[in-house]
Write an enzyme that holds these catalytic residues in place. Structure first.
Site, PDB file in Angstrom:
ATOM      1  N   CYS A  97     -19.639  -0.762  13.364  1.00  0.00           N
ATOM      2  CA  CYS A  97     -18.276  -1.281  13.564  1.00  0.00           C
ATOM      3  C   CYS A  97     -17.642  -0.448  14.663  1.00  0.00           C
ATOM      4  O   CYS A  97     -17.332   0.723  14.489  1.00  0.00           O
ATOM      5  CB  CYS A  97     -17.468  -1.182  12.282  1.00  0.00           C
ATOM      6  N   ILE A 127       2.221  -6.400 -14.283  1.00  0.00           N
ATOM      7  CA  ILE A 127       2.275  -5.132 -13.541  1.00  0.00           C
ATOM      8  C   ILE A 127       2.627  -5.448 -12.088  1.00  0.00           C
ATOM      9  O   ILE A 127       1.773  -5.602 -11.225  1.00  0.00           O
ATOM     10  CB  ILE A 127       0.949  -4.353 -13.649  1.00  0.00           C
ATOM     11  N   SER A 171       1.480   2.258  -7.632  1.00  0.00           N
ATOM     12  CA  SER A 171       1.927   3.649  -7.735  1.00  0.00           C
ATOM     13  C   SER A 171       1.793   4.175  -9.166  1.00  0.00           C
ATOM     14  O   SER A 171       1.627   5.362  -9.381  1.00  0.00           O
ATOM     15  CB  SER A 171       3.398   3.757  -7.331  1.00  0.00           C
ATOM     16  N   ALA A 187       0.806  -1.220   0.000  1.00  0.00           N
ATOM     17  CA  ALA A 187       0.000   0.000   0.000  1.00  0.00           C
ATOM     18  C   ALA A 187       0.840   1.272   0.000  1.00  0.00           C
ATOM     19  O   ALA A 187       0.450   2.287   0.551  1.00  0.00           O
ATOM     20  CB  ALA A 187      -0.984  -0.001   1.172  1.00  0.00           C
ATOM     21  N   ILE A 188       1.990   1.184  -0.657  1.00  0.00           N
ATOM     22  CA  ILE A 188       2.867   2.345  -0.716  1.00  0.00           C
ATOM     23  C   ILE A 188       2.785   2.952  -2.116  1.00  0.00           C
ATOM     24  O   ILE A 188       2.842   2.228  -3.115  1.00  0.00           O
ATOM     25  CB  ILE A 188       4.350   1.945  -0.482  1.00  0.00           C
ATOM     26  N   HIS A 234       5.055   4.487  -4.232  1.00  0.00           N
ATOM     27  CA  HIS A 234       6.509   4.668  -4.256  1.00  0.00           C
ATOM     28  C   HIS A 234       6.879   5.975  -4.942  1.00  0.00           C
ATOM     29  O   HIS A 234       6.193   6.429  -5.853  1.00  0.00           O
ATOM     30  CB  HIS A 234       7.167   3.501  -4.994  1.00  0.00           C
TER      31      HIS A 234
END
Ligand code: FAD
Ligand code: FAD
Lengths: 493, 426
Positions: A413, A349, A355, A49-50, A52
């Protein structure tokens, strides 16, 4: 006669969804397909989940350009589509001289690739920025443009926005074969047949099937005896996701030096305020088996302890893994099939695919245009997406919202403070969720420390009520993942 | 609407109910219970088995019956109740922010706050069970809710990890509902459940208990298909070659409870890493004046009867606090701190204000492992203050020692440790 779509996209991961959105700017009929029952069930939901910065790829590669461009575009898209994204910056830690050389190389790459603001920092500055970093770190590359994102919400938001702008979608459509015939203008018309024998017709196909993109690309050779030019080597990466009590350990993404196999084990806050630790990188045979293993998890803990030994793993809330669609190419494969200009591969990919997605989409749109399909802009394109996030509102806004819409006054939640109003909005969103996890991906219910223990039964009831389905048919995640059964006497009656 | 209260109780389970009733009895006029569920009663509502109230009512009651006794006592007391209302934050100056669909998002002011939020279950993630992530893996409490409250079945072939009371009760429940419970596995070499539950929930139904075993793999891409269980060595590490594979569609996890202290943490209440609950004085006041804690949010109890007793202490103290406009300062010389010594995993309360002690203080604690023919030693600065012989000690059963006022006066300003001494230790 069957409708013939201008473009059919195979694969609704971040690549396919970004492409669908990009193409929905134009007067085209677009169909986004996926084999699973929801958007973002592949690598796009299980990664670091970066976003870059772009110092990793070799200068001059397609990856370098698309990563840096993609990074820049992501901020704007996330703002418009209301997707959690934080440009918190990243550090690549060096623990010895050899690492320091790597850091210098990454710095030079960064400069060559046009990454803004890269800088090499010493021990002292490092400690000042990140007091919890290990004493053994001697320096680092600081890269302020790196960011963290909610990858599945991002992917869904791209798809929703595409749908909002006229794209259609078809889930549970696993492309099993593709045939072509010559159309009136001499160009090919493709027929995609699913594993369940449904068909869909297209003038242009885009292969965005992630770890399965080599298989689809082979279908795009139509039996001709030509080299495809790449081979997939799936590589698994596993993770720990820790409670929010651990989420404030670092304020940036903490990488170690990359090696041949991957970008190394990282420790980073997530956009939800948790801490993520991982991944490893191990080549695997089965591209679909995302099981975790105790050996890999032990390896990750050990490797991460170089970065910091302050992580409390008893506050772990989840382990997961994702499969990288690595190839022997070393770069993204974004090009038409060697035998068909209108069969466009967006294959292999791998990281930094998340990113690069918006830039990949622009590149693919260019290939569509080059294949002779006209891209005429629509008069109007909806650029934004509204989402209510109760927990991000201040006291006054909360009071006002609940006064107007009482359904936001009930928290379902408890861990993530998600209201009934948000869950109902998710259920009635443009791409209907059919599982608890699909609801979770849309609004965050069940993402927290109790992992849906409290809210699961409630969300199940909402799905039953709002969609008019039987509890037997509410899924946890993929097809077949049933949760409860009505008692026998109720089903036979 | 008047939003000022003497005592606000957060949570309407047995802890919150007892605290509110006792606060009211001791002179707190305006008492409010805020409960996020639609009903009062807390976790008891889904515990439809027998076995509650043996100590407090000297009777065998079901969970809902036990809760109902207290709910009935509310009548005529003037205690206000808001259900379907969630507390979102408590501030150190005792403002309670809460929300429901009728009042909206609003703030209540309290003279004293009692935290009684109970606990939540540890999940698969907390113990990092590797494998695939299919459906069919439930925490025992969630499965209990699906079955006992929602009326569904969660599966047909079941394996249970964890032999605490909840795991044992669920083994019986699932069997009675027509499922086949293949086994209950337990990481430790002993069960963490009450003896009567092993007899009544496993033995009576011929369900095998595998001690020193844990789950080491989970298979199933969509719904659970099989679970691998391995024996563990003395360091609790799985032993290769001992794998047993169970074909099943359901795995229930009963692997511990964690006090639900997010509100407390955000209010700045210091938390004890051993209990995962607040650090409290003998009257269950936390380190923040006027904020009290009791029940499972303070430390995990096995018997609701003890929850009730503890909560009465907190409720009474909250009322006193409001009546007297606070408690007098306690100096360090007048404080006894309680610590867990050898063999003891935690002690509650952690602090005692000697001058606020009437006759004695009861200290509650748990031992780390099972002991036979051992002694509980109460010690201050090396000096043994009391020694109690114990034929058996189990981590599953909360233990208690009484610390008389005279002993506390003697130990004022010092630390009292509670420890286990076995024969070899002398
Ligand atoms: C462990 C790990 C860490 C990563 N970390 C990062 C990171 O931090 N930053 C970053 O930028 N990138 C990262 N990546 C890479 C990033 O996740 C991927 O590049 C990106 O998600 C790929 O998106 P995609 O849409 O191409 O593939 P996917 O998301 O896998 O989507 C492909 C889709 O195609 C569908 N499909 C497959 N076959 C068929 C068929 N026959 N018919 C119909 N549908 C089909 C699948 O169901 C799937 O939904 C990481 C990847 C992994 C695995
Ligand atoms: C399966 C099972 C079997 C058991 N068997 C037995 C037995 O046989 N005998 C026995 O004596 N004991 C048994 N127990 C133990 C007993 O039920 C508990 O000790 C007792 O219920 C704890 O009481 P409590 O009030 O502290 O917590 P809970 O009962 O959990 O109540 C806490 C309440 O606080 C509410 N709350 C939490 N946060 C908020 C908030 N922010 N805003 C508003 N409300 C909030 C919750 O909704 C809940 O209603 C069993 C427990 C379980 C789970």
């Amino acid at each position: 006669m069957d409708k013939i779509y201008d473009v059919v996209i195979i694969g609704a991961g971040v690549t396919g969804c970004a492409i669908a959105r990009e193409l929905s700017r134009y007067k085209l009929s677009v169909l986004l397909t996926d084999k699973e029952n929801d958007i973002s069930c592949g690598a796009s939901r299980a990664n670091s989940a970066i976003i870059h910065a772009g110092y990793d790829p070799e200068p001059g590669s397609l990856m370098a350009q698309l990563n840096v461009d993609g990074n820049r575009m992501t901020g704007d898209i996330c703002e418009k589509l209301n997707v959690p994204f934080k440009r918190i910056g990243a550090l690549v830690l060096a623990f010895n001289d050899e690492d320091m050389e790597t850091v210098e190389k990454l710095y030079r790459n960064g400069v060559a690739n046009g990454v803004p603001g890269v800088e090499i920092i010493g021990r002292e500055k490092l400690r000042e920025l990140e007091p919890n970093v290990s004493e053994n770190a001697v320096g680092a590359l600081l890269s302020p443009s790196a960011g963290i994102i909610n990858p599945w919400e991002y992917t869904i938001a791209l798809a929703e926005n595409a749908v909002e702008n006229g794209a259609e979608y078809k889930l549970r459509f696993e492309t099993a074969s593709i045939t072509r015939e010559s159309g009136v203008d001499g160009a090919s018309i493709f027929t995609l047949t699913s594993a369940k024998d449904e068909t869909v017709k297209a003038r242009c196909i885009i292969n965005a099937a992630g770890v399965h993109s080599e298989e689809i690309a082979r279908l795009g050779l139509f039996g001709e005896d030509v080299e495809l030019g790449f081979r997939t080597i799936p590589s698994k990466g596993q993770y720990f996701l820790l409670d929010k009590t651990q989420g404030t350990l670092f304020s940036r993404v903490m990488f170690q030096c990359p090696s041949k196999v991957g970008k190394g084990v990282l420790v980073s806050p997530t956009v939800h305020g948790n801490l993520i630790v991982g991944p490893d990188a191990v080549d695997v045979d089965d591209p679909d088996n995302t099981c975790t293993t105790s050996d890999a998890l032990a390896f990750i803990r050990k490797t991460a302890s170089l970065t910091t030994d302050t992580v409390s793993y008893r506050d772990n809330i989840r382990n997961f893994s994702g499969i990288r669609p690595n190839t022997d190419r070393g770069d993204f494969v974004i090009e038409p099939s060697p035998v068909e200009a209108r069969f466009i591969n967006s294959a292999g990919i791998k990281s930094p695919g998340l990113s690069s997605a918006p830039a990949i989409a622009v590149k693919v749109a260019e290939l569509v245009k080059e294949s002779g399909i006209e891209l005429a802009e629509k008069e109007s394109f909806v650029e934004t997406r509204e989402v209510v996030r109760f927990r991000e509102l201040d006291n006054e806004e909360r009071a006002k919202l609940v006064a107007e819409h009482p359904e936001f006054g009930r928290i379902i939640c408890r861990c993530e403070t998600i209201t009934e109003g948000e869950i109902l909005a998710a259920i009635h969103s443009p791409i209907t969720p059919l599982s608890l996890d699909a609801v979770k991906r849309r609004c965050g219910a069940g993402l927290g420390r109790c992992q849906g223990g409290f809210c699961g039964p409630r969300v199940l009831e909402f799905l039953v009520r709002e969609l008019g389905i039987s509890p037997n048919d509410v899924l946890k995640d993929l097809d077949g993942s049933w949760i409860v059964k009505l008692r026998d006497d109720e089903t036979t009656n | 609407m008047n939003r000022n209260y003497d005592v606000i109780v957060v949570g309407g389970g047995p802890a919150g109910l007892a605290a509110a009733l006792e606060a009211n009895k001791n002179g707190a006029e305006r008492v409010l219970i805020i409960e996020r569920d639609k009903e009062l009663g807390g976790i008891l509502n889904q515990c439809i088995h027998n076995g509650f109230g043996l100590h407090y009512f000297k009777e065998q009651l079901t969970g809902p019956e036990y809760a109902q006794r207290f709910i009935d006592m509310l009548e005529g007391t003037g205690i206000e109740v808001k259900t379907d209302t969630m507390v979102l934050s408590v501030t150190p100056d005792k403002k309670v922010w809460a929300m429901n669909t009728e009042d909206g998002y609003c703030c209540f002011n309290a003279g004293a706050v009692v935290l009684a939020m109970g606990c939540r279950e540890r999940t698969r993630g907390a113990i990092s069970i590797p494998g695939e992530r299919p459906s069919g893996v439930f925490t025992a409490g969630t499965a209990q809710r699906y079955i006992n409250i929602e009326g569904y079945m969660v599966g047909k072939k079941v394996l249970i990890l964890g032999s605490g009371d909840i795991g044992l009760i669920m083994a019986r429940r699932m069997t009675l509902e027509g499922a086949k419970v293949l086994a209950v596995c337990e990481l430790m070499p002993y069960s963490n459940g009450l003896k009567r539950n092993i007899a009544q929930c496993l033995d009576d139904y011929g369900i095998p208990l595998y001690l020193s075993h844990t789950v080491t793999d989970i298979k199933g891409k969509n719904r659970l298909e099989s679970v691998t269980v391995s024996r563990v060595d003395e360091n609790l590490a799985p032993i290769p070659g001992t794998e047993i594979e169970f074909d099943c569609d359901t795995l229930l996890l009963s692997v511990g409870l964690i006090p639900e202290n997010e509100l407390s943490r955000n209010a700045g209440v210091p938390i004890d890493r051993r209990t995962n609950g607040a650090v409290v004085w003998q009257d269950r006041q936390t380190e923040i004046d006027g904020i009290f804690a009791c029940g499972n949010v303070l430390h995990v109890h096995d018997l609701v009867d003890f929850v009730t007793k503890e909560s009465m202490i907190a409720g009474r103290a909250a009322a006193e606090y409001v009546k007297n406009g606070g408690f007098p300062e306690t100096t360090a010389e007048n404080t006894v701190s309680l610590a867990a010594g050898n063999g003891v995993s935690y002690v509650v309360p952690q602090k005692i204000a000697v001058e606020r002690t009437e006759k004695f203080v009861e200290a509650f604690f748990r031992v780390r492992t099972t002991y036979k023919d051992s002694e509980i030693v109460v010690r201050a600065d090396g000096e043994e203050l009391n020694v109690i012989k114990k034929s058996q000690l189990l981590p599953a059963e909360m233990e208690r020692v009484v610390l008389p006022k005279a002993m506390l006066q003697k130990a004022a300003g010092k630390e009292i440790t509670i420890e286990v001494r076995t024969k070899g230790d002398n």
